[in-house]
Design a protein around this motif. Structure first.
Motif, mmCIF file in Angstrom:
data_model
loop_
_atom_site.group_PDB
_atom_site.id
_atom_site.type_symbol
_atom_site.label_atom_id
_atom_site.label_comp_id
_atom_site.label_asym_id
_atom_site.label_seq_id
_atom_site.Cartn_x
_atom_site.Cartn_y
_atom_site.Cartn_z
ATOM 1 N N HIS A 1 0.808 -1.221 0.000
ATOM 2 C CA HIS A 1 0.000 0.000 0.000
ATOM 3 C C HIS A 1 0.841 1.270 0.000
ATOM 4 C CE1 HIS A 1 -3.651 -2.291 1.902
ATOM 5 N NE2 HIS A 1 -3.536 -2.503 0.603
ATOM 6 N N GLY A 2 2.101 1.189 -0.365
ATOM 7 C CA GLY A 2 2.921 2.389 -0.365
ATOM 8 C C GLY A 2 3.267 2.846 1.038
ATOM 9 N N ARG A 3 3.536 4.146 1.166
ATOM 10 C CA ARG A 3 3.979 4.704 2.450
ATOM 11 C C ARG A 3 2.871 5.587 3.008
ATOM 12 N NH1 ARG A 3 7.941 5.434 -1.179
ATOM 13 N NH2 ARG A 3 7.961 7.720 -1.114
ATOM 14 N N MET A 4 2.101 5.033 3.926
ATOM 15 C CA MET A 4 0.903 5.687 4.458
ATOM 16 C C MET A 4 1.198 6.403 5.769
ATOM 17 S SD MET A 4 -1.652 5.250 6.946
ATOM 18 C CE MET A 4 -1.960 3.517 7.299
ATOM 19 N N GLU A 5 0.598 7.590 5.906
ATOM 20 C CA GLU A 5 0.673 8.369 7.138
ATOM 21 C C GLU A 5 -0.738 8.745 7.548
ATOM 22 O OE1 GLU A 5 1.948 12.918 8.421
ATOM 23 O OE2 GLU A 5 2.878 11.992 6.654
#
Length: 311
Positions: free
Chosen positions: A219-223
């Motif tokens: 899911h990529g780099r989530m914040e």
């Protein structure tokens, strides 16, 4: 490009489609969790009426519908390629089929009584009832498949998909494309959200192997991000200028007119605003909200209805 803010919730199939596209492109993004049912006041502050999930926010620009979100992400981050040039036509056509025909067959299968009971097993009865009523309102007038017909159709579609992924790692070759993400998300709901219904995959092990390859993209780099902060971002930003593009005026509605845009079938709540673009692929309206300020809300042409507001 400003920060990518995805408004979604964990069990939303179309959100999983976009989460995986973000993972495929290895992009950083901010995650705003929104309610799965109405009321959605923070959503409406940004979209003006549209309340389907997900939508993507970039500053004061709001992009509705996962098909358009994929195009926006591809334009801003062209590598790796979501629409390979030699597959651009067939991948788009397949993705549209998967987002509509496959999706609705899968969901009619998933949410028949056995699946619905499993999905809401740990939810208060009134919450399950509220979800059902919300979705009934969103699907008013839609022709829905009966569970036996949906089951038969879903089995057939899984066999056809198996034929594709037995030959390649992904639907159209050795690398994933938009077709994979569109086909994956309704099957993901079966496997992850209502696993009691996942026995339908027993006849197509190649589909499960393909699903594992898609899921491995991540899911990529989530914040984590709050809805209030997302609205503050919109209020503090200026919408991107509308790029000069050919005005395609099939409706006889001039730019600058007051219009509504709504989905053709499911989730037909309209967004009202000033029409500032009607290009080959999308509509854009300008609207102002007391909290979010002036925003541009973008919709794909396919699947949406443009109407002029009567004075």
């Amino acid at each position: 490009m400003s920060a990518l803010i995805l408004h979604h919730y964990p069990s939303s199939p179309f959100s999983e489609k976009i989460r995986l596209v973000l993972g495929f492109k290895q992009l950083p993004w901010k995650s705003v969790i929104i309610p799965s049912i109405a009321p959605k006041p923070d959503v409406l502050a940004l979209t003006g009426g549209y309340r389907k999930t997900p939508f993507l926010q970039i500053g004061a620009d709001i992009y509705c519908d996962s098909a358009l979100i994929c195009q926006v992400l591809e334009h801003g981050h062209p590598e790796p390629v979501l629409y390979p040039p030699h597959l651009k036509g067939v991948a788009r056509v397949f993705a549209q089929w998967a987002d509509t025909t496959l999706f609705w067959a899968a969901m009619a299968y998933n949410l028949q009584p056995r699946g619905a009971q499993a999905l809401f097993a740990n939810v208060a009865p009134e919450a399950a009832q509220a979800f059902g009523e919300d979705r009934r309102q969103m699907s008013t007038g839609m022709q829905r498949l009966r569970p036996p017909d949906a089951t038969a159709a879903y089995r057939s579609y899984l066999r056809r998909l198996a034929h594709m992924v037995e030959e390649h790692d992904f639907t159209f070759g050795t690398e994933p494309c938009v077709a994979d993400f569109a086909a994956y998300h309704p099957l993901w709901f079966t496997r992850q959200c209502v696993p009691v219904m996942a026995d339908i995959f027993q006849a197509t092990p190649a589909v499960l192997e393909w699903m594992d390859r898609v899921a491995a993209l991540g899911h990529g780099r989530m914040e984590k991000f709050s809805a209030a902060d997302a609205i503050t971002v919109a209020a503090g930003a200026e919408p991107m200028p509308v790029v000069d593009d050919i005005f395609q005026n099939e409706h006889g509605i001039a730019l600058g007119s007051r219009v509504t845009i709504a989905a053709e079938s499911f989730g037909t709540e309209p967004t009202e605003g000033e029409l500032i673009a009607a290009t080959r692929t999308r509509y854009t309206v300008r609207r102002t909200d007391p909290r979010a300020g002036t925003v541009h809300v973008h919709f794909p042409r396919i699947g949406y209805v443009l109407k002029e507001v009567s004075s």
